[in-house]
Scaffold this motif. Structure first.
Motif, short mmCIF file in Angstrom:
data_model
loop_
_atom_site.label_atom_id
_atom_site.label_comp_id
_atom_site.label_asym_id
_atom_site.label_seq_id
_atom_site.Cartn_x
_atom_site.Cartn_y
_atom_site.Cartn_z
N ASP A 1 0.70 -1.18 -0.02
CA ASP A 1 0.30 0.12 0.03
C ASP A 1 0.82 1.38 -0.05
O ASP A 1 1.58 1.45 1.02
N PRO A 2 0.83 1.88 -0.98
CA PRO A 2 0.33 1.88 -2.37
C PRO A 2 0.90 0.66 -3.11
O PRO A 2 2.04 0.64 -2.78
N GLU A 3 0.22 0.04 -3.95
CA GLU A 3 0.57 -0.92 -4.78
C GLU A 3 1.44 -0.22 -6.05
O GLU A 3 0.76 0.53 -6.52
N SER A 4 2.67 -0.74 -6.35
CA SER A 4 3.39 -0.18 -7.53
C SER A 4 3.78 -1.05 -8.55
O SER A 4 4.37 -1.08 -9.67
N HIS A 5 3.65 -2.71 -7.94
CA HIS A 5 4.00 -3.59 -8.86
C HIS A 5 3.16 -4.23 -10.03
O HIS A 5 1.96 -4.07 -9.83
N LEU A 6 3.57 -4.39 -11.18
CA LEU A 6 2.78 -4.58 -12.21
C LEU A 6 1.56 -5.89 -12.21
O LEU A 6 0.54 -5.54 -12.49
N ILE A 7 2.03 -7.03 -11.93
CA ILE A 7 1.22 -8.01 -11.85
C ILE A 7 -0.09 -7.63 -11.09
O ILE A 7 -1.29 -7.71 -11.20
N PRO A 8 0.19 -7.22 -9.72
CA PRO A 8 -1.15 -6.89 -9.09
C PRO A 8 -2.03 -5.84 -9.58
O PRO A 8 -3.11 -5.86 -9.38
N ILE A 9 -1.15 -4.87 -10.05
CA ILE A 9 -2.11 -3.63 -10.54
C ILE A 9 -2.86 -4.22 -11.81
O ILE A 9 -3.94 -3.75 -12.06
#
Ligand code: UFG
Length: 327
Positions: A184-192
């Motif tokens: 939190d916050p999310e910055s990684h590709l797959i979770p986004i």
């Protein structure tokens, strides 16, 4: 073994804790929950504390008769490290020395350290082997390199047996979907991308489509978090006093941002719209691991290579935990 897992409530830490426990090791998780999640590890093994508290670390190591330390507790966002380097030097370097000194006081010599591909910077030659010069281009990578160098000195001067494991892109989740990635916050590709499939975001921004790669988007080596965990266990078993292991952990296969989005479309059945966005500062075009050293010396092999299989585990986690551990 009795293992102290520092930062064990974080993403890679929690998956490693689960593996160590399944193999019969006695595990204690030391975490301040600044980024980790209480829910990700069994409460009976939790010890809340800060790495800067050397006295507490000494007490815990003595009291629990710890044989080995695994150290996952670090800040790991490149952009944040550029904006707030002091945080990174304080937490990733200075606090790590408290841990090493606590180990030295108690006589614990086995140490497994989470390092990163970011210690290499932007190498010209792919795939990246361990003898590639380490020239980090951001404070995050530099803080990890400082600790790697210190560990070499601790091994030679104080008899530590250390493993520095240089992760490529940690991804996926436990196969049963009960623990997974929650930033939190999310910055990684797959979770986004999967948040788009869940309807939590309208689209995915593609950061740059004019890189010198076949489809113009950045290529990364996505390694499943449970494969990272098994490498930690294998490295722990190989530690010898006065010795240093330095290993890349990746699959050796690269996927572009667009290929990852396509894999997520296949797994989720969602169209996942994309929008082109400017390059993200500091992103190297391509990072792929040569991890033959880890495969040879640890007798380790990643179980997950197909990106769809990695994404499927992440999808199971995100579907059952749409708001992460707060779900
Ligand atoms: N990306 C997008 N859109 C997004 C998010 C990411 O296009 O919304 C792209 C990035 O630009 C990059 C790729 O997807 O090209 C992967 O990005 P991640 O943020 O998932 O991962 P990084 O490769 O940037 O970061 C990882 C680790 C870091 C480590 C770094 C070393 O998460 O801890 O590799 O290069 F420092």
């Amino acid at each position: 073994m009795k293992i102290l897992v520092v930062g064990g409530a974080g993403y890679v830490g929690s998956h490693t804790v689960r593996l160590l426990q399944s193999q019969g090791h006695e595990v204690w998780v030391f975490d301040n929950f600044s980024r980790g999640h209480r829910e990700s590890v069994p409460s009976r093994c939790l010890i809340e504390g800060n790495l800067t508290d050397r006295a507490l670390l000494i007490e815990v190591m003595r009291d629990k008769e710890i044989d080995a330390v695994m150290h996952f507790a670090a800040f790991a966002l490149v952009g944040e490290s550029v904006q707030h380097p002091a945080m990174y030097y304080q937490n990733n370097v200075s606090a790590t020395f408290e841990l090493l000194e606590a180990m030295r006081s108690v006589g614990v010599w086995r140490f497994v350290f989470s390092s990163t591909t970011a210690t290499y910077g932007q190498p010209e030659k792919m795939p990246i082997s361990e003898d590639t010069p380490q020239n980090p281009i951001n404070p995050y990578g530099f803080t990890k390199l400082v600790v790697e160098r210190a560990l070499e000195d601790y091994a030679h001067a104080y008899g530590f047996g250390v493993a520095a494991l240089r992760y490529f892109n940690a991804s996926g989740a436990a196969a049963d979907g009960t623990i997974g990635e929650d930033h939190d916050p999310e910055s990684h590709l797959i979770p986004i991308v999967l948040q788009v499939a869940l309807g939590q975001r309208p689209n995915v921004s593609i950061f740059g489509n004019d890189y010198p790669t076949p489809d113009g988007t950045c290529i990364r080596d996505y390694i499943h978090v449970d494969d990272l965990a098994s490498a930690h266990l294998a490295a722990l078993m190989k530690l010898q006093p006065n010795s240093v292991l330095q290993m890349n952990l990746g699959t050796g296969v690269g996927h572009s941002v667009l290929q990852v989005v396509e894999a997520c479309r296949k797994v989720t059945g969602h169209p996942i719209p994309t929008v082109d966005a400017p390059r993200r500062e500091g992103d190297p075009a391509c990072l792929i691991a040569d991890s033959t050293k880890a495969q040879r010396e640890l007798q380790w092999k990643p179980k997950y290579v197909a990106i769809e299989d990695i994404v499927s585990t992440a999808w199971k986690w995100h579907q059952s935990h749409p708001r992460g551990y707060a779900s």
